[in-house]
Scaffold this active site. Structure first.
Site, mmCIF file in Angstrom:
data_model
loop_
_atom_site.group_PDB
_atom_site.id
_atom_site.type_symbol
_atom_site.label_atom_id
_atom_site.label_comp_id
_atom_site.label_asym_id
_atom_site.label_seq_id
_atom_site.Cartn_x
_atom_site.Cartn_y
_atom_site.Cartn_z
ATOM 1 C CG ASP A 185 10.880 -14.533 14.884
ATOM 2 O OD1 ASP A 185 11.202 -14.193 13.727
ATOM 3 O OD2 ASP A 185 10.883 -13.749 15.851
ATOM 4 C CG ASP B 167 9.748 -11.713 10.455
ATOM 5 O OD1 ASP B 167 8.619 -12.204 10.400
ATOM 6 O OD2 ASP B 167 10.784 -12.382 10.569
ATOM 7 C CB SER C 71 -0.918 -0.007 1.220
ATOM 8 O OG SER C 71 -1.647 -1.207 1.284
#
Length: 805
Positions: A354, A351, A279
């Site tokens: 994990d 991120d 976006s």
């Protein structure tokens, strides 16, 4: 009375026979008789909105007025906020009930319950990823906050009030097709919808592939897959220089990451995540606009689906008057504006997932952690399956999170006996962030509102009518040592498990910069000086283009912002062309190839529908990429090509690099040879498909699909010609693109414009099901009617409901 003619009776008899024959299940196909019954079936689904409207809604304290404008956008006016959110639930259900219901089934891992055994594995994976469990935990947390709980309770009652007054004939068509019916709404369903969106935005998941590639490439890894590239355009630069350095040293460097540790990984399941799509948002202060007022822009690039992801509406009651788009099934406005502020979001691309390799007992009863054996926890998921036996699936969890793949379920064998740590699993109240944004009137209230937002990380951009502008990289980000979480982690080591988050007051943020503008486009939020380590999959090309355009003008207005959102320039292509052209040996090209070269020499990266050069560049660059990285594709765990910017730098700075030598040819190639053969092969492919005249127009090959959630083609819009490119601001490709374009100029009264590819109604028989798509495809915008009072709304609209007892 005259007897009916045989001509009339014959079709009636035929319809009766069809209904009788089809009123039974045949294999996996539901009973279709009721679908063709003219009194309750498909014929009833061309009704206008509100035909089944209830006359009594006793839960409301006072009547609520709903005014529908010419595009079927509801403007809801209530005397108190509890009635407002009740009405939002009721109206949303009237427009999008099946969509809301279906998404909760998908999120909770319940598709097999309504669609049959072929969806069982999808459901098992969804349960093992922990979405339903996470939603339950978050709901318990949410209910502790009285404001959110009151809003959710009112919204839920509104949805149920609509459901309770429906008869079979009123059901959305999809229920009739799939032999289903709406079940009562719940607060859990709303949380499941929020988790569904969070799942879609948490797509980055390359730990396994990057770990294996690091071992395979050795010292070349950081060059081929660098974390930082020179074209970085930080979204929140100021935070990088204002904070003390807090990066802890690596727990044991990356010494644990060796072949013995990764033993057993021979392949990696291809990821469905497309990192090139995301976006854009940006904001300019009044010193860069014609009017002196700030302008905020946001276009959210998501999967293009029908019914549309968003539902446009206005919500008004004492203390709140807000306009924008909501998520069907959840209260409040998610992206929008009020009289004082406007806000938007982009995926932060940081991120939040994990993977941990475990040392686990054969029976999954225990795992080794910090030198000791700990017991796993286990829960049994009951998965109902239509026309088949219920399945009971045991899911084991560790301190890290669920063990997604085990010996009984291993769709992704490389993840066998790995645990997933995902911020989504932790209880959060993201809904409160949007409830508070809806009523915020200044920068301080905006920051207080978004502090409740947790996962996944988003770039919240802000404008106040007082010319305050800001952007914040918001969400829960764990404190990590360098490169922690970029690769698979060791589940036996306590030091590999994060114990704290980056403090709220240290998240990347920029407020009123001297430039007078801010932006984000899934790019890195900071430069390398930022004191905390974080990782993700960031895209810089669109951000660089936005940066260039915003810096070049101090007289912005809405029309110029529309042009920016619709900008089809691939900034990377414009950057790459001089490098590629300089490497070409024109003396080795034949007449046909020279003709194509002449067409592309003056091209500047335009991906408009009419452009006839874009396809040539696409083929040319794809060949350069394929021929250069052929060594990498030979690895069974290869999943993602190095970034385009990395390859371009390699061409410019190290043209003799060994990667340019193709593995399946006798010659020894350098960058120039790869570029030459790539161009020749690209031209040959075009000539084969289209003849020697010219490349096809980009719109002829760039076809977009807006697909129904069931994937039924009859309910979808397929093959829409479109401009745009994943690397352009107008980032479009196949089934992704701008799901909501919005431009807001604040001032005495907001002036706003927007559009999304769909329509307000989720009813396939409604004229408002897809009525925005053609205008969206043509780059048009609608004026967003923000009414400051009920009287203004009443005077401007022709259709209205009164909800009350």
């Amino acid at each position: 009375m005259k007897a009916p003619s045989i001509a009339f009776l014959f079709p009636v008899l035929i319809v009766g026979l069809i209904v009788m024959v089809l009123s039974r299940n045949i294999g996996d196909v539901p009973a279709l008789g009721p679908l063709f019954d003219p009194f309750v079936g498909l014929a009833q689904n061309d009704k206008p909105t509100g035909r089944a409207l209830a006359t009594g809604l006793h839960e409301l304290q006072r009547p609520v007025q709903v005014y529908f404008d010419e595009r079927e956008v509801p403007h809801i006016f209530a005397s108190q906020q509890s009635d407002l959110f009740f009405a939002q639930g009721y109206v949303t259900a009237s427009l999008r009930l099946w969509q809301m219901d279906f998404v909760t089934y998908a999120s909770a891992g319940r598709l097999a319950e309504v669609l049959g055994p072929k969806y069982l594995d999808k459901d098992r994976l969804q349960r093992r990823l922990g979405i339903l469990e996470a939603a339950k935990k978050s709901l318990a947390f949410i209910e502790q906050d009285s404001q959110t709980n009151q809003v959710l309770t009112a919204y839920t009652k509104g949805v149920n009030a609509y459901i309770e007054q429906l008869h079979y004939k009123d059901y959305p068509l999809e229920y009739k097709l799939f032999a289903g019916k709406p079940e009562p709404w719940s607060k859990l369903k709303t949380v499941l919808i929020m988790k569904y969106m969070a799942t879609a935005l948490s797509g980055y998941d390359e730990d396994m592939a990057m770990s294996s590639m690091r071992l395979a490439l050795g010292k070349d890894f950081d060059r081929v897959y660098p974390e930082w590239t020179p074209d970085n355009s930080p979204a929140a630069q100021r935070a990088a220089t204002q904070l003390a350095r807090h990066r802890p040293a690596s727990a044991d460097s990356l010494g644990y990451l060796n072949y013995a540790f990764l033993q057993g990984i021979t392949t990696v399941t291809p990821s469905e995540y497309n990192p090139k799509l995301g976006s854009n948002n940006w904001v300019v202060s009044g010193k860069k606009t014609k009017s002196g007022n700030p302008i905020l822009c946001n276009d959210l690039h998501l999967s293009l689906s029908l019914p549309a992801i968003w539902l446009e509406m206005q919500l008004s009651a004492p203390g709140i008057n807000v306009y924008g788009v909501s998520i069907p099934g959840a209260p409040a406005i998610i992206v929008g504006f009020n009289s004082s502020i406007a806000w938007g979001t982009t995926n932060g691309a940081t991120d939040v997932k994990d993977w941990y390799k475990l040392k686990i007992a054969d029976d999954y009863s225990a795992y080794e952690f910090d030198g000791q054996w700990r017991k796993t926890t286990a829960r049994v998921e009951e998965i109902k399956v239509r026309d088949a036996a219920t399945v009971y699936d045991t899911i084991y969890s560790t301190v890290h999170g669920p063990i997604v793949m085990d010996r009984r379920f291993h769709e992704k064998p490389e993840l066998l006996n790995y645990a997933l740590r995902w911020e989504l699993h932790n209880p959060s109240n993201d809904i409160l962030a949007f409830i508070k944004l809806n009523t915020a009137t200044n920068y301080q209230q905006y920051r207080a509102a978004i502090s409740h937002y947790a996962c996944p990380v988003q770039n919240f951009i802000y404008a106040g009518k007082d010319n305050d502008i800001a952007i914040t990289h918001q969400g829960k980000i764990t404190r990590k040592w360098a490169e922690q979480g970029r690769f698979v982690l060791d589940g036996t080591k306590k030091s590999h498990l994060p114990t704290s988050y980056i403090p709220e007051d240290s998240l990347p943020v920029s407020h009123n910069p001297g430039s007078g503008y801010l932006f984000s486009a899934n790019n890195r939020p900071t430069d390398e000086k930022y004191p905390y380590y974080y990782n993700g999959y960031y895209s810089e090309t669109r951000a660089a283009r936005i940066h260039t355009l915003l810096a070049a003008d101090n007289q912005f207005d809405v029309a110029k912002m529309e042009q920016m959102q619709l900008d089809n320039t691939n900034g990377f292509a414009a950057q790459a062309m001089p490098v590629l052209l300089a490497a070409l040996d024109r003396t080795k090209l034949n007449a046909a190839q020279l003709k194509f070269l002449a067409a592309i020499e003056n091209w500047r990266g335009d991906y408009s529908q009419q452009d006839t050069t874009a396809i040539l560049f696409d083929l040319w660059w794809d060949n350069v990429e394929d021929y250069t990285w052929d060594e990498l594709r030979n690895y069974p765990f290869y999943s993602q090509a190095p970034k385009d910017e990395v390859l371009l730098q390699l061409i410019a700075r190290d043209p003799q690099n060994r990667y340019f030598n193709r593995i399946n040819t006798a010659a020894t190639e350098d960058a120039a040879a790869v570029i030459q053969s790539s161009f020749v092969d690209a031209v040959a492919r075009i000539v084969e498909k289209a003849g020697e005249g010219a490349s096809p127009a980009w719109g002829q090959v760039n076809k977009i699909n807006v697909t129904h959630l069931s994937t039924l083609a009859a309910f979808s819009r397929m093959g829409i010609s479109s401009g745009g490119n994943p690397e352009a601001i107008n980032a479009i490709s196949k089934n992704w693109g701008p799901s909501w374009r919005m431009i807001v100029e604040l001032g005495d009264k907001p002036k706003a414009y927007g559009i999304y590819p769909g329509g307000q109604s989720g009813d396939v028989g409604s004229p408002h099901y897809t009525d925005f798509i053609d205008d969206w495809q043509k780059g048009r915008y609608y004026e967003l009617h923000f009414y400051t009072s009920e009287q203004e709304a009443k005077a401007a609209t022709k259709a209205a409901w009164q909800l009350g007892n």
